[in-house]
Design a protein around this motif. Structure first.
Motif, short mmCIF file in Angstrom:
data_model
loop_
_atom_site.label_atom_id
_atom_site.label_comp_id
_atom_site.label_asym_id
_atom_site.label_seq_id
_atom_site.Cartn_x
_atom_site.Cartn_y
_atom_site.Cartn_z
N SER A 1 2.94 -3.94 -5.72
CA SER A 1 3.78 -3.41 -4.65
C SER A 1 4.84 -4.44 -4.24
O SER A 1 4.56 -5.64 -4.15
N CYS B 1 1.48 -0.42 5.98
CA CYS B 1 1.31 -1.28 4.80
C CYS B 1 0.19 -0.73 3.92
O CYS B 1 -0.83 -0.22 4.41
N GLU B 2 0.36 -0.90 2.58
CA GLU B 2 -0.63 -0.42 1.61
C GLU B 2 -1.89 -1.30 1.62
O GLU B 2 -2.94 -0.88 1.14
N ASP B 3 -1.77 -2.51 2.13
CA ASP B 3 -2.90 -3.44 2.18
C ASP B 3 -3.52 -3.40 3.57
O ASP B 3 -2.85 -3.65 4.57
N GLN C 1 6.35 -4.28 -1.30
CA GLN C 1 6.38 -4.35 0.17
C GLN C 1 6.34 -5.81 0.65
O GLN C 1 5.50 -6.59 0.21
#
Length: 813
Positions: free
Chosen positions: A118, A20-22, A120
């Protein structure tokens, strides 16, 4: 450890949560899970059955909870909280139960992308030691595809939780969830053994999970009505559901289109089943009256003059015994109006007006006389069909009158007009016609009973349990009662005892103690005439015992029919059925007991001869070999010579050796012993739990009243129950046995896997891997896993290869 299936909530690419980008998600601060790079805009649940537990105000995230307890966070996009709910359109509300195929919300991912955020979508599970997530599939997936499992560890806290409520309350809660929640049924009620729900959408009912509930013996569908077979405890479960769902609950009903068959079956069941307790009570009271007449305790009252001069006790017995059967039509009229959601008070008025002997006193007025057909105007005392039609007609006429009548005068005239139209129609048109129809049904029943040489009685006894499955047995037995004396009334008892004989045989010979317990627990209900726990819990799923039980009943019907058995009065069920024969004296009573014995004994013998609970693995493998060869022949995969060679080869090699068979026999004994110990522990824990629940209720009461002496006594009783020596001994025995048991299972698994691998290698030499080869491997899997499937440690594969003989090449199912 319980395993819960996890499905893709949206089509797209599945990745580990660590990607995940976070960082909040990737570091698993919010729990383990996965993410989806979406290719669709429709979001569904990750569980097969669940509900939204909490929805964030900005709609970008929500908590979803499985009906089995675990919950998960579904977070759509990163930083989408800034969009104040604009991209999100929800189709489900908080606490609405939904399955994996139902749409929860639509997302405008284009709007999210336009705001440079995003897309996602993250799914995280509670950070809880009792939950373990396993992702089995990543990459491109479609919504609803199985992608992993959530494993739940059983803890002591769960056991404590179970002791806070009775098994009936726990079962009631589970059943409500599994039928699709309160929104998926319009009404519910119970008969002697079945809990019945009128279902809106069958797709929302989790049939397999309902069947697995410990209290449930089986399920049956009658149109849109779901019948959950519980047995004698059905009343207790119904009472708990009544507490959960008060009468004034507003149920949202989805409009579901029903076919004529579904409507008809639902109507028959919904109207007739609630009157069964009246029929049974009336039958027993009629039998008591006959007994008292036989012993000259009371007078036999047959007309007005005899009633006028009768002694008080004779009159009292006459009233209470005659009213149930004689006035049955009134109760059916009320039941009809209630089912159709009309005014049941007016329904009662119509029923009484049609049936009351006080209005007509047996006097008939001839309307038409066409020689062989005479249509008369009269009271419909002891009649059924005219009452049901009258109740139905009233509801629809009342709606019609309501549609045009001004509300200001509605209360004065509506009921009078509806009542007048219904009574005129029934008395002068529909009643006489329906009376003829009812008479024809009676003639048909009498004709069947009059077939000579016991054939009619045999057929009725043979078909009685199949009729029970369809639900039409109640109106048929009513027709028999209305045409007493009849030999068919005896045959229905033999139908019950046939299933009793079959289940006794299974209980005696099974080595699966769970099956043994279910079989023996169903015997008491059959003795008093109720077979649903037997047929749905044991004989029907195994099928051959059901047929054997019906054959045994048929034999009893044949022999007693030849001996001229004849039931004289309405009476009890099961062994209480003897009350039907008391007026016939010792001869009829003797034939009844002879027929009962023949039915039980013959069914036991037929079951013993016809049914094999578990065929050995090699026998089943040989059958699968034949299916494989037929498939090869039909599809011209090999020549005749090659097929003969193949069959000889696989019959020699696709089997367990003598030593392996001996090992499987040894393992079978261990599985049987484990089954015995577990069955005893579960039974004792169940009784212990029910007692603890009762004492906990007393404890709360004494705590509120500050009665410390009684509070201490109850606490001592609870502690004593929790330290039950029998349970402790059995658990110790199980623990001592556990190591050898686990080793036995490993040994069995090793033997099974070896043979399956060997078969798969050989099949790959003949076929390319395709759908049909996977199916035939499922056939072999079921054959090889016969033992663990029998002990319910494993489940049968359902997608099997069947050869359809009626079709040509490549036609398999």
């Amino acid at each position: 450890m319980e395993k819960i299936e996890i499905y893709a909530p949206i089509s797209g690419v599945i990745k580990s949560i660590t990607e995940c980008e976070d960082e909040t998600f990737s570091s698993k601060i919010l729990g383990d899970g996965f993410l989806v790079e979406p290719s669709s805009n429709e979001v569904h649940s990750i569980f097969d059955e669940s509900s939204i537990e909490m929805l964030f105000e900005t709609k970008h995230a929500f908590f979803i909870k499985s009906i089995y307890g675990p919950k998960a966070l579904i977070h759509i996009g990163i930083d989408t909280v800034k969009l104040n709910g604009q991209p999100f359109e929800y189709f489900k509300e908080i606490n609405n139960i939904s399955n994996v195929n139902e749409l929860i919300l639509k997302v405008d991912y284009d709007l999210i992308a336009k705001n440079k955020l995003s897309k996602q979508t993250m799914i995280c599970f509670d950070n809880d030691e009792s939950v373990n997530f396993q992702l089995n599939k990543s990459g491109e997936v479609k919504q609803g595809e199985l992608i992993g499992y959530l494993f739940l560890k059983k803890t002591d806290s769960n056991k404590t939780e179970l002791q806070k409520e009775s098994k009936f309350l726990t079962s009631a809660k589970e059943i409500i969830k599994l039928v699709g929640s309160k929104t998926n049924f319009t009404s519910y009620y119970n008969c002697m053994t079945r809990l019945r729900f009128i279902i809106n959408d069958k797709n929302n009912v989790s049939e397999e999970k309902i069947k697995k509930l410990s209290i449930v013996k089986g399920i049956n569908w009658s149109g849109q009505e779901l019948q959950i077979i519980i047995g004698g405890d059905v009343y207790k479960v119904k009472e708990e559901i009544d507490k959960i769902i008060p009468e004034d609950t507003n149920i949202k009903i989805k409009a579901v289109k029903k076919g004529f068959k579904d409507k008809a079956l639902g109507f028959i069941s919904g109207v007739i089943v609630p009157t069964i307790p009246i029929i049974l009570a009336a039958g027993i009271l009629m039998a008591i009256k006959s007994l008292l007449i036989q012993f000259n305790v009371i007078d036999d009252i047959k007309n007005y003059d005899q009633m006028r001069n009768a002694k008080l006790f004779s009159a009292f017995i006459y009233i209470i015994s005659e009213v149930g059967i004689g006035m049955l039509g009134i109760f059916l009229c009320i039941s009809t109006v209630k089912y159709l959601k009309g005014n049941i008070i007016v329904g009662a008025l119509i029923g009484v007006a049609i049936a009351s002997p006080y209005l007509m006193w047996g006097i008939n007025y001839t309307l038409f006389d066409w020689g062989f057909i005479k249509i008369k105007l009269g009271g419909y005392y002891n009649s059924i069909i005219p009452q049901i039609v009258a109740g139905s007609l009233y509801v629809y006429v009342d709606k019609w009158v309501k549609s045009w009548m001004p509300t200001s005068i509605d209360i004065c005239f509506r009921t009078a007009i509806s009542f007048g139209i219904v009574m005129t129609s029934i008395m002068f048109i529909l009643g006489p016609i329906l009376g003829v129809v009812e008479g024809l049904v009676g003639v048909a029943v009498k004709w069947l009973g009059d077939i000579p040489y016991g054939i009619g009685t045999m057929l009725f006894a043979l078909l009685w349990q199949p009729l029970v499955l369809t639900g039409v047995h109640v109106p048929i037995i009513m027709a028999v009662i209305q045409n007493l004396p009849s030999p068919l009334y005896a045959a229905s008892v033999f139908g019950v005892f046939g299933q009793l004989g079959a289940v006794i045989c299974i209980g005696n010979w099974t080595n699966n103690f769970k099956t043994k317990e279910i079989a023996y627990s169903a015997i008491p209900s059959a003795i008093v005439g109720i077979t649903e726990p037997i047929i749905y819990g044991i004989t029907l799923p195994k099928f051959t015992p059901f047929i054997a039980g019906s054959l045994g009943a048929g034999l009893a019907g044949l022999i007693t029919g030849l001996l001229n058995i004849n039931a004289s009065v309405a009476g009890g069920m099961g062994l209480l059925g003897v009350t039907r024969f008391i007026p016939g004296g010792a001869y009829q009573i003797g034939i009844f007991f002879l027929g009962s014995f023949i039915s039980i004994f013959a069914s036991y013998v037929f079951t013993f001869l016809m049914y094999k609970e578990r065929h050995n693995e090699n026998f089943l493998i040989l059958k699968t070999n034949k299916t494989l060869v037929k498939f090869i022949k039909i599809n011209n995969i090999l020549s005749e010579k090659e097929i003969d060679k193949l069959l000889n080869n696989i019959n020699q090699n696709f089997k367990f050796s003598k030593q392996e068979k001996l090992e499987i026999k040894r393992i079978e004994k261990m599985l049987s012993l484990n089954s015995k110990i577990e069955s005893k522990i579960i039974n004792l824990l169940d009784k212990q739990n029910e007692m603890i629940v009762k004492f906990e209720m007393q404890k709360n009461k004494y705590h509120i009243n500050q009665n410390l002496d009684k509070l201490n006594i109850v606490e001592e009783k609870i502690n004593k129950l929790k330290n039950n020596n029998k349970i402790l001994k059995l658990e110790n025995k199980k623990n001592e046995f556990l190591k050898n048991y686990k080793e036995a299972l490993k040994s069995l698994e090793f033997l099974q896997n070896n043979l399956l691998s060997k078969i798969e290698r050989e099949l790959k030499k003949i076929f390319t891997i395709n759908n049909n080869t996977n199916k035939i491997m499922n056939n072999y899997y079921n054959s090889i896993h016969s033992l663990d499937i029998h002990f319910e440690l494993n489940e049968r594969k359902e997608d099997l290869l069947y050869i359809n003989r009626k079709r040509n090449k490549n036609e398999v199912s």
